[in-house]
Scaffold this motif. Sequence first.
Motif, PDB file in Angstrom:
ATOM      1  N   LEU A 131      -7.447   3.260  -7.124  1.00 42.00           N
ATOM      2  CA  LEU A 131      -8.575   4.004  -7.703  1.00 42.00           C
ATOM      3  C   LEU A 131      -8.862   3.498  -9.110  1.00 42.00           C
ATOM      4  O   LEU A 131      -8.060   3.695 -10.024  1.00 42.00           O
ATOM      5  N   GLY A 152     -12.220   3.812 -10.292  1.00 43.44           N
ATOM      6  CA  GLY A 152     -13.643   4.182 -10.368  1.00 43.44           C
ATOM      7  C   GLY A 152     -13.994   5.161 -11.463  1.00 43.44           C
ATOM      8  O   GLY A 152     -15.122   5.647 -11.509  1.00 43.44           O
ATOM      9  N   GLY A 153     -13.059   5.443 -12.360  1.00 44.12           N
ATOM     10  CA  GLY A 153     -13.352   6.431 -13.410  1.00 44.12           C
ATOM     11  C   GLY A 153     -14.152   5.833 -14.557  1.00 44.12           C
ATOM     12  O   GLY A 153     -14.459   4.637 -14.573  1.00 44.12           O
ATOM     13  N   GLN A 154     -14.480   6.688 -15.511  1.00 39.89           N
ATOM     14  CA  GLN A 154     -15.306   6.229 -16.639  1.00 39.89           C
ATOM     15  C   GLN A 154     -14.481   5.662 -17.789  1.00 39.89           C
ATOM     16  O   GLN A 154     -15.012   5.000 -18.662  1.00 39.89           O
ATOM     17  N   ARG A 184     -13.242   7.090 -20.411  1.00 38.58           N
ATOM     18  CA  ARG A 184     -13.791   7.488 -21.725  1.00 38.58           C
ATOM     19  C   ARG A 184     -12.734   7.411 -22.816  1.00 38.58           C
ATOM     20  O   ARG A 184     -13.001   6.961 -23.923  1.00 38.58           O
ATOM     21  N   ARG A 185     -11.486   7.835 -22.492  1.00 35.95           N
ATOM     22  CA  ARG A 185     -10.446   7.810 -23.531  1.00 35.95           C
ATOM     23  C   ARG A 185     -10.002   6.389 -23.855  1.00 35.95           C
ATOM     24  O   ARG A 185      -9.402   6.134 -24.887  1.00 35.95           O
ATOM     25  N   LYS A 221     -11.130   0.882 -17.114  1.00 36.49           N
ATOM     26  CA  LYS A 221      -9.688   0.971 -17.373  1.00 36.49           C
ATOM     27  C   LYS A 221      -8.899  -0.082 -16.606  1.00 36.49           C
ATOM     28  O   LYS A 221      -8.001  -0.723 -17.136  1.00 36.49           O
ATOM     29  N   ASN A 274     -11.157   0.476  -5.431  1.00 34.84           N
ATOM     30  CA  ASN A 274     -12.310   1.376  -5.534  1.00 34.84           C
ATOM     31  C   ASN A 274     -12.779   1.343  -6.989  1.00 34.84           C
ATOM     32  O   ASN A 274     -12.057   1.753  -7.887  1.00 34.84           O
ATOM     33  N   ASP A 295     -17.819   4.139  -5.004  1.00 38.29           N
ATOM     34  CA  ASP A 295     -17.913   5.512  -4.494  1.00 38.29           C
ATOM     35  C   ASP A 295     -19.117   5.631  -3.572  1.00 38.29           C
ATOM     36  O   ASP A 295     -20.186   5.092  -3.864  1.00 38.29           O
ATOM     37  N   TYR A 349     -19.956   9.578 -10.777  1.00 42.76           N
ATOM     38  CA  TYR A 349     -18.609   9.852 -11.291  1.00 42.76           C
ATOM     39  C   TYR A 349     -18.164  11.276 -10.938  1.00 42.76           C
ATOM     40  O   TYR A 349     -18.021  12.137 -11.795  1.00 42.76           O
ATOM     41  N   GLN A 350     -17.973  11.486  -9.656  1.00 41.72           N
ATOM     42  CA  GLN A 350     -17.647  12.836  -9.179  1.00 41.72           C
ATOM     43  C   GLN A 350     -16.148  13.095  -9.123  1.00 41.72           C
ATOM     44  O   GLN A 350     -15.712  14.114  -8.625  1.00 41.72           O
ATOM     45  N   GLY A 351     -15.356  12.138  -9.590  1.00 42.89           N
ATOM     46  CA  GLY A 351     -13.917  12.365  -9.667  1.00 42.89           C
ATOM     47  C   GLY A 351     -13.144  11.598  -8.612  1.00 42.89           C
ATOM     48  O   GLY A 351     -13.711  11.013  -7.690  1.00 42.89           O
ATOM     49  N   GLY A 356     -13.356   8.978  -4.860  1.00 43.87           N
ATOM     50  CA  GLY A 356     -12.766   7.644  -4.706  1.00 43.87           C
ATOM     51  C   GLY A 356     -11.836   7.593  -3.515  1.00 43.87           C
ATOM     52  O   GLY A 356     -11.799   6.587  -2.768  1.00 43.87           O
TER      53      GLY A 356
HETATM   54  N1  LIG Z   1     -13.701   6.628  -7.609  1.00 42.13           N
HETATM   55  C1  LIG Z   1     -13.534   7.398  -8.670  1.00 42.13           C
HETATM   56  N2  LIG Z   1     -12.341   7.415  -9.279  1.00 42.13           N
HETATM   57  C2  LIG Z   1     -12.214   8.177 -10.384  1.00 42.13           C
HETATM   58  C3  LIG Z   1     -13.289   8.942 -10.892  1.00 42.13           C
HETATM   59  N3  LIG Z   1     -12.837   9.587 -11.996  1.00 42.13           N
HETATM   60  C4  LIG Z   1     -11.556   9.234 -12.166  1.00 42.13           C
HETATM   61  N4  LIG Z   1     -11.177   8.376 -11.200  1.00 42.13           N
HETATM   62  C5  LIG Z   1      -9.866   7.742 -11.021  1.00 42.13           C
HETATM   63  O1  LIG Z   1      -8.872   8.741 -11.028  1.00 42.13           O
HETATM   64  C6  LIG Z   1      -7.720   8.312 -11.758  1.00 42.13           C
HETATM   65  C7  LIG Z   1      -7.448   9.259 -12.896  1.00 42.13           C
HETATM   66  O2  LIG Z   1      -8.555   9.190 -13.744  1.00 42.13           O
HETATM   67  P1  LIG Z   1      -8.608   9.813 -15.209  1.00 42.13           P
HETATM   68  O3  LIG Z   1      -7.721   9.077 -16.138  1.00 42.13           O
HETATM   69  O4  LIG Z   1      -8.401  11.272 -15.089  1.00 42.13           O
HETATM   70  O5  LIG Z   1     -10.146   9.568 -15.557  1.00 42.13           O
HETATM   71  P2  LIG Z   1     -10.873   8.271 -16.066  1.00 42.13           P
HETATM   72  O6  LIG Z   1     -12.323   8.478 -15.769  1.00 42.13           O
HETATM   73  O7  LIG Z   1     -10.251   7.021 -15.555  1.00 42.13           O
HETATM   74  O8  LIG Z   1     -10.653   8.299 -17.642  1.00 42.13           O
HETATM   75  P3  LIG Z   1     -11.288   9.319 -18.715  1.00 42.13           P
HETATM   76  O9  LIG Z   1     -12.772   9.096 -18.716  1.00 42.13           O
HETATM   77  O10 LIG Z   1     -10.657   8.916 -20.018  1.00 42.13           O
HETATM   78  O11 LIG Z   1     -10.905  10.714 -18.254  1.00 42.13           O
HETATM   79  C8  LIG Z   1      -8.028   6.892 -12.222  1.00 42.13           C
HETATM   80  O12 LIG Z   1      -7.457   6.022 -11.287  1.00 42.13           O
HETATM   81  C9  LIG Z   1      -9.536   6.821 -12.184  1.00 42.13           C
HETATM   82  O13 LIG Z   1     -10.033   5.509 -11.938  1.00 42.13           O
HETATM   83  C10 LIG Z   1     -14.558   8.893 -10.199  1.00 42.13           C
HETATM   84  O14 LIG Z   1     -15.538   9.525 -10.564  1.00 42.13           O
HETATM   85  N5  LIG Z   1     -14.618   8.111  -9.093  1.00 42.13           N
END
Ligand SMILES: Nc1nc2c(ncn2[C@@H]2O[C@H](COP(=O)(O)OP(=O)(O)OP(=O)(O)O)[C@@H](O)[C@H]2O)c(=O)[nH]1
Length: 203
Positions: A12, A14-16, A18-19, A25, A53, A71, A76-78, A82
């Motif tokens: 996975l 696919g996150g943003q 942001r941190r 990432k 993903n 996705d 960016y639904q979390g 993914g």
């Molecule tokens: N496909 C997909 N994966 C996600 C999404 N949001 C988070 N993830 C994944 O879920 C895991 C945990 O993500 P987080 O660290 O909570 O969120 P992040 O978006 O990567 O980082 P932040 O924006 O800093 O919260 C990571 O492997 C991310 O890539 C999303 O909208 N879609």
Amino acid sequence: MNQRLPLSGVILAGGQGRRMGGCDKGLSTFLGRPLVAHVRERLAPYVEEVVINANRHLEEYRTLGCRVVSDREAGYQGPLMGIWSGLLAARQAWVVVVPCDTPALPMALVPRLWQGIGEHDIAVAHDGERAHPVVALMRRELADDLATALAAGERKIDRWYARHAQCYVDFSDCPEAFANLNNPEQCQVLEQRLGNGMPTESR
Ligand SMILES: Nc1nc2c(ncn2[C@@H]2O[C@H](COP(=O)(O)OP(=O)(O)OP(=O)(O)O)[C@@H](O)[C@H]2O)c(=O)[nH]1
């Protein structure tokens, strides 16, 4: 010796991020390589395929030699979105899901989840203190049920898992292996701790 199991691995990414400053990432450099490359290394010896993903920089991810899937629904639904997208893309009947930001996952993560799942549908890694829901093995056929849950607005991984036969697999011998990296400072600290070498012992 062939160690491969009838599994697809889904990373996975696919996150943003942001941190991490809004960058992708999985493509952040860690010990000289993209984070996602470290994670891929943990899965590849044991699975038939690794799928990434991701929602941005797809070509860069493809250079790692994996299939890349975005996705199914944008916005960016979390991570649950993914996971669904990964289950739909997987070619094997069982799928191991991991996040892109845990570069020191146990080398034997996949066989230990496989051994631990028994008759359950989902096996979640547990470090002795807490569960890591984005480190899990599950049946690909759960995709249909997940589609229904997502359509009904479900976005909480734990809540969706709880509707299925799930178990925890104990990794209390290596809790530090689940350290996830959310910002550049955490990357630096773990890089310094590991020096030039990643743990490779067969835990
Ligand atoms: N496909 C997909 N994966 C996600 C999404 N949001 C988070 N993830 C994944 O879920 C895991 C945990 O993500 P987080 O660290 O909570 O969120 P992040 O978006 O990567 O980082 P932040 O924006 O800093 O919260 C990571 O492997 C991310 O890539 C999303 O909208 N879609």
